[in-house]
Each structure stands twice: as C-alpha cells, then as structure tokens.
Scaffold this active site. Structure first.
Site, PDB file in Angstrom:
ATOM      1  N   HIS A  77       0.847  -1.207   0.000  1.00  0.00           N
ATOM      2  CA  HIS A  77       0.000   0.000   0.000  1.00  0.00           C
ATOM      3  C   HIS A  77       0.868   1.237   0.000  1.00  0.00           C
ATOM      4  O   HIS A  77       1.992   1.244   0.510  1.00  0.00           O
ATOM      5  CB  HIS A  77      -0.978   0.002   1.175  1.00  0.00           C
ATOM      6  CG  HIS A  77      -0.350   0.023   2.546  1.00  0.00           C
ATOM      7  ND1 HIS A  77      -0.014   1.183   3.193  1.00  0.00           N
ATOM      8  CD2 HIS A  77      -0.004  -0.982   3.384  1.00  0.00           C
ATOM      9  CE1 HIS A  77       0.502   0.898   4.380  1.00  0.00           C
ATOM     10  NE2 HIS A  77       0.525  -0.411   4.523  1.00  0.00           N
ATOM     11  N   ASP A  79      -0.095   4.448   1.151  1.00  0.00           N
ATOM     12  CA  ASP A  79      -0.308   5.448   2.199  1.00  0.00           C
ATOM     13  C   ASP A  79       0.485   5.100   3.453  1.00  0.00           C
ATOM     14  O   ASP A  79       0.854   3.953   3.674  1.00  0.00           O
ATOM     15  CB  ASP A  79      -1.788   5.585   2.534  1.00  0.00           C
ATOM     16  CG  ASP A  79      -2.406   4.306   3.086  1.00  0.00           C
ATOM     17  OD1 ASP A  79      -2.162   3.232   2.482  1.00  0.00           O
ATOM     18  OD2 ASP A  79      -3.120   4.349   4.107  1.00  0.00           O
ATOM     19  N   ASP A 116       6.525   1.462   6.511  1.00  0.00           N
ATOM     20  CA  ASP A 116       5.228   0.802   6.392  1.00  0.00           C
ATOM     21  C   ASP A 116       4.326   1.743   5.583  1.00  0.00           C
ATOM     22  O   ASP A 116       3.820   2.712   6.126  1.00  0.00           O
ATOM     23  CB  ASP A 116       4.649   0.558   7.785  1.00  0.00           C
ATOM     24  CG  ASP A 116       3.237   0.018   7.774  1.00  0.00           C
ATOM     25  OD1 ASP A 116       2.791  -0.485   6.724  1.00  0.00           O
ATOM     26  OD2 ASP A 116       2.554   0.117   8.822  1.00  0.00           O
ATOM     27  N   GLU A 146      -4.898   2.058   3.239  1.00  0.00           N
ATOM     28  CA  GLU A 146      -4.791   0.824   4.034  1.00  0.00           C
ATOM     29  C   GLU A 146      -4.819   1.124   5.522  1.00  0.00           C
ATOM     30  O   GLU A 146      -5.435   0.404   6.307  1.00  0.00           O
ATOM     31  CB  GLU A 146      -3.497   0.096   3.665  1.00  0.00           C
ATOM     32  CG  GLU A 146      -3.378  -1.321   4.247  1.00  0.00           C
ATOM     33  CD  GLU A 146      -2.734  -1.381   5.606  1.00  0.00           C
ATOM     34  OE1 GLU A 146      -2.728  -2.467   6.222  1.00  0.00           O
ATOM     35  OE2 GLU A 146      -2.216  -0.347   6.097  1.00  0.00           O
ATOM     36  N   GLU A 147      -4.163   2.199   5.911  1.00  0.00           N
ATOM     37  CA  GLU A 147      -4.000   2.495   7.335  1.00  0.00           C
ATOM     38  C   GLU A 147      -5.273   3.006   7.999  1.00  0.00           C
ATOM     39  O   GLU A 147      -5.347   3.056   9.223  1.00  0.00           O
ATOM     40  CB  GLU A 147      -2.873   3.527   7.524  1.00  0.00           C
ATOM     41  CG  GLU A 147      -1.511   3.079   7.020  1.00  0.00           C
ATOM     42  CD  GLU A 147      -0.881   1.963   7.849  1.00  0.00           C
ATOM     43  OE1 GLU A 147      -1.542   1.470   8.773  1.00  0.00           O
ATOM     44  OE2 GLU A 147       0.265   1.602   7.568  1.00  0.00           O
ATOM     45  N   ASP A 170       4.191  -6.332   3.422  1.00  0.00           N
ATOM     46  CA  ASP A 170       3.695  -5.397   4.430  1.00  0.00           C
ATOM     47  C   ASP A 170       3.934  -5.954   5.829  1.00  0.00           C
ATOM     48  O   ASP A 170       3.126  -5.763   6.733  1.00  0.00           O
ATOM     49  CB  ASP A 170       2.206  -5.107   4.199  1.00  0.00           C
ATOM     50  CG  ASP A 170       1.707  -3.923   5.027  1.00  0.00           C
ATOM     51  OD1 ASP A 170       2.548  -3.162   5.535  1.00  0.00           O
ATOM     52  OD2 ASP A 170       0.479  -3.769   5.160  1.00  0.00           O
ATOM     53  N   HIS A 457       4.334   3.191  13.017  1.00  0.00           N
ATOM     54  CA  HIS A 457       3.238   4.038  13.493  1.00  0.00           C
ATOM     55  C   HIS A 457       3.675   4.965  14.617  1.00  0.00           C
ATOM     56  O   HIS A 457       2.833   5.549  15.293  1.00  0.00           O
ATOM     57  CB  HIS A 457       2.020   3.209  13.935  1.00  0.00           C
ATOM     58  CG  HIS A 457       1.370   2.448  12.829  1.00  0.00           C
ATOM     59  ND1 HIS A 457       0.124   1.845  12.968  1.00  0.00           N
ATOM     60  CD2 HIS A 457       1.769   2.164  11.574  1.00  0.00           C
ATOM     61  CE1 HIS A 457      -0.186   1.231  11.841  1.00  0.00           C
ATOM     62  NE2 HIS A 457       0.805   1.413  10.978  1.00  0.00           N
TER      63      HIS A 457
END
Length: 483
Positions: A77, A79, A116, A146-147, A170, A457
């Site tokens: 992904h 984003d 990520d 995705e997030e 991922d 994150h």
C-alpha cells in the site's frame, strides 16, 4: 545521481524509497503519490491502470523462459501513518520527511518514516525497472487508505487480475513468513456533554514520551496507552483536590497506541498548593511504576492564566471518567490455537473532548469474527448506557490459514537455500489487505513478508537498511524460482 542512501543501496531500491519520502502520502492524501507511480510505470513502458480510489495496477510481461509460469502479484500500500512528536513542526500535507541514518537504521526526524509500507512500493519500482531480472508475468498492486480501513483494497476490481500467487510486502520481520492475520473494524463513540462557567487558574497537564506503537503488532508488549494513563491521573487526583476539566485529548490514529495525552484543568486559587502537591505526588507514583516499561515517560504541569472558563459540569465530568475508566482496552483474549498469538484486542487510539461532546475512536481486531462483534457490543452497551452513541466502520475480514500452499513451500525451500535455516511461519494479530483480497480471490495462494522494521506508526519508526537490501535480493531469487 547523489542521494543520502547511495552507499547502502542495491539496484536503486533505497533511491526509490528516498524519492517517495519527498512526496506527502499520508492516508487521505494519496493522489500525488498515485499519480507519481502511474507516471513512473509509463516511463518504464508498462501497462498501468489507476482507478477512482487511486489504486495502481501495473503489469510486467514474463522474462524469456518464464512465459508458462504462473502469474505472480506483488502487493503493498502507498499510504503511511502520519505521527509526529508534539514539538515537531512538520506538515505532513506538504513537507518532505527529514531522513537520517542511525547506525544501520533509517529514521525520520520527529516523525514516522513510512517504511510501512513505502518499502513495498520501492521494491515494486525496482522490480519494474530491472530489465535483466528473471521472473514470471508480474502484476503489481498498490492500494490506498490501508491504514485507515483498507478502503483501497475494498474498492479494488480484482476481475482485472490474473495472478495465481500473491506476495504481500507489508510485514516487519526478515526471516518470518506470515500465513494469516486478524480481521478488524473501527468504532467511534460519541458522548454528549454539558459545560458551565468556572473561575480559577488553568493548569496544563502533559503526558509525553511513551513508546506507543502499532495497535496490532505492539498491543501485547505492555505499552501504556497515554489516554488511559491520563484518565487514571484525573480519577485519582480528585481524591485530593477539587478541580474542573476544560480540555482533554490524546492520540492521533486509532490504529496507533497513543504516546501522548493532554488535559487542561481549572483550579481555585485557594486549592493551588494542594493541587500541586497532589499532582506531583501522583507523578512520582507513576514514574516508579513505569520505570522499567516506559522509562522515557514525562508528566509536566504548566500554570496558565487565571480567569473564567467553560468547563464540564459535574454530571458530564462523572460520565466521562466513568466511560474512560470502564472502556476495555488492550489484549482481550489470547489464541487457543497458536501459542503467544493475540486473538482479540481493542485500542482507544484517538480521544478528543469537544465543545459539547467527547469522541473516542477505537480499533478492534480479532481472528474470531464473533468475538470481534462481542467487543463492539460491549463498548456500544457502555456508551449507550451513559446516553451516548456508537457507530462502526472500515470493517475488514481475517485472512485465514491455507493448509496447502505451493507458494509457501517454494518460499521455505528458497529461503533455506539462501539463509541456511528455515524461515519462521507465523500468524499475526495485525490486519493485512490479504484478508480482503483473499475474500475476492479465494483461489489466490498468498504469503506476506517484509524486512526488519521496528516501532512503526510512531516517530521512532526504523527501517533496517541491510535487511531491506537482503530481502530484496531474496525476492529476486524467489521470483526466479517460480517456473
């Protein structure tokens, strides 16, 4: 061609990654990076499809000798999670990330790095550009959002795809191949509140320096949720002194464990000394408790102006504390089938006290669909009992384990040849797009892999550079063995 990571690079993998970090691409802000990838595909002479959700599908024909091999999808992904330290002035909507190398790790100054899942995008760009690579027919699928609920994967038209195998890139552990993942959903709770006027001195309370982390990958690591820690402070403080709540907020993403929380309290002048003594006493208690698990935690109290302010009335303040004290958070149940695997969890990732309501955003994860709904119902029952409302959204399914997998067998064979040891086969509690894609393409044989990353994150996110290159070189060999 000069760039920061040139001395570490191989076939421009890190060059492409560095270019991606110059393009803002947080969830909800993906058009620019999607257009960039479509233009890159065009430059390489590849067939490219960009859909209304800004998903990208690129095709690369098989190299000579691989014409009859099964088609392989490489998927990730585009984003990223946009988290930053409270003292950072970075603007994720327009600023390039400030990269720096820390030993063997790549980080971004004061912000998330976007490894990520930017490393997957960089791998795909490198594979697409490599004219000498031996490989079967390839389909590159890069999704959006995705997030924040996997909305790109939900919108993806899989009728356009012909792949038999899918390699999702991922994951965050070199040497580990993932075979299944949890499903999940988001839940937003709104609690109506009333305010009244109160005169006194404002005190700003800040809790910072917590580890935080990914609400799937780190939920079992005993990391403190800043919102719940601040709630405890407010609850225990009232045993010592009377105060009123003007503001309270914490967390930035529902799928990230909150690292910081902030409150503004109103204290009467005659209670100021008692407040400070009690607050400092509680701070010492928490520091002792957290010394081994959150050593960098800092709680600070800053005196503001004296005046008249709108604060929560007594009933609203009581309802709010009751909700936050009782709302479930963290690991709820461990798997009975896989030792050490979290089956079900909740994460209160964003909390905000608004003018006339409090809003709490949870991320729910479970490999059991029925228990996922039980957790949802538990939170909904609590908030409705207090006169609030709950709604769920961004639901995604679990990716179930496949007993017979030719791709897994081939991966293990090639891995052992290259590394001299077998890979670890694991299931994870975090959610992957594999669940949504496998639901649409049930015959698709898939695995998930990735290089070593840590603290995703969070602003401490790090991508291990040697691992990133090793995994790409392994991916080359894996593709060459698919005939």
């Amino acid at each position: 061609m000069e760039y920061l990571l040139k001395e570490y690079d191989y076939k421009n993998v890190l060059y492409y990654f560095e270019q991606l970090t110059k393009i803002p691409h947080g969830s909800g802000n993906v058009k620019e990076i999607s257009d960039y990838l479509a233009a890159f595909a065009k430059e390489q002479g590849a067939e490219c499809i960009q859909d209304e959700a800004y998903n990208i599908i690129i095709r690369k024909p098989a190299s000579a000798g691989y014409e009859t091999a099964p088609t392989v999808m490489l998927q990730g992904h585009m984003d990223m999670v946009c988290e930053k330290n409270s003292d950072s002035v970075h603007d994720f909507t327009k600023d390039a990330l400030e990269l720096y190398v820390d030993g063997e790790d790549l980080r971004a100054k004061g912000t998330t790095l976007g490894g990520d899942d930017g490393i997957a995008v960089a791998y795909i760009m490198a594979v697409l550009a490599d004219k000498e690579l031996e490989h079967p027919a390839l389909e590159f699928v890069l999704t959006t959002e995705e997030e924040t609920g996997m909305d790109g994967a939900k919108a993806l038209d899989t009728s356009l795809l012909k792949a038999s195998y899918m390699i999702n890139i991922d994951s965050e552990d070199e040497g580990v191949v993932l075979l299944s993942c949890a499903g999940g959903m988001r839940q937003t709770c709104t609690l109506p509140l009333k305010r009244r006027k109160e005169s006194g001195i404002t005190y700003h309370v800040a809790l910072t320096g917590l580890f935080g982390g990914h609400s799937g990958a780190e939920i079992h690591k005993n990391r403190v949720n800043a919102v719940y820690a601040m709630t405890r402070f407010l609850f225990e403080l009232r045993e010592h002194v009377t105060y009123a709540v003007m503001d309270f907020h914490g967390g930035l993403k529902d799928n990230a464990i909150p690292r910081e929380a902030f409150a503004v309290l109103i204290v009467k002048r005659e209670d100021e000394e008692t407040f400070l003594a009690a607050a400092k006493g509680l701070k010492e208690v928490y520091a002792a408790e957290l010394a081994s698990i959150e050593p960098d935690a800092v709680m600070a109290f800053t005196k503001g102006e004296e005046g008249s302010y709108q604060v929560l009335d007594a009933v609203s303040a009581e309802k709010l504390l009751f909700f936050l004290m009782q709302a479930p958070n963290g690991v709820q149940r461990m798997s009975g089938d896989i030792d050490g695997l979290v089956e079900s969890s909740l994460n209160l990732g964003i909390f905000e006290l608004k003018e006339d309501a409090a809003e709490a955003n949870f991320s729910l994860r479970s490999s059991s669909k029925t228990y996922k709904y039980f957790m949802r119902d538990k939170v909904e029952y609590l908030i409705s009992f207090l006169g609030g409302e709950s709604e769920t959204h961004s639901e995604y399914p679990a990716w179930e384990y496949r007993r017979d997998s030719k791709l897994r067998e081939l991966f293990c064979k090639v891995f052992e040849e290259e590394y001299g040891k077998p890979p670890k086969l694991e299931a994870i509690h975090a959610g992957l797009e594999c669940g949504l894609i496998s639901e649409k393409m049930p015959e698709l044989d898939m695995i998930s892999i990735g290089p070593d990353m840590k603290d995703i994150h969070t602003p401490m996110e790090a991508l291990n550079l040697p691992s990133a290159i090793r995994l790409y070189q392994f991916l080359e060999k894996l593709l060459a063995n698919i005939k």
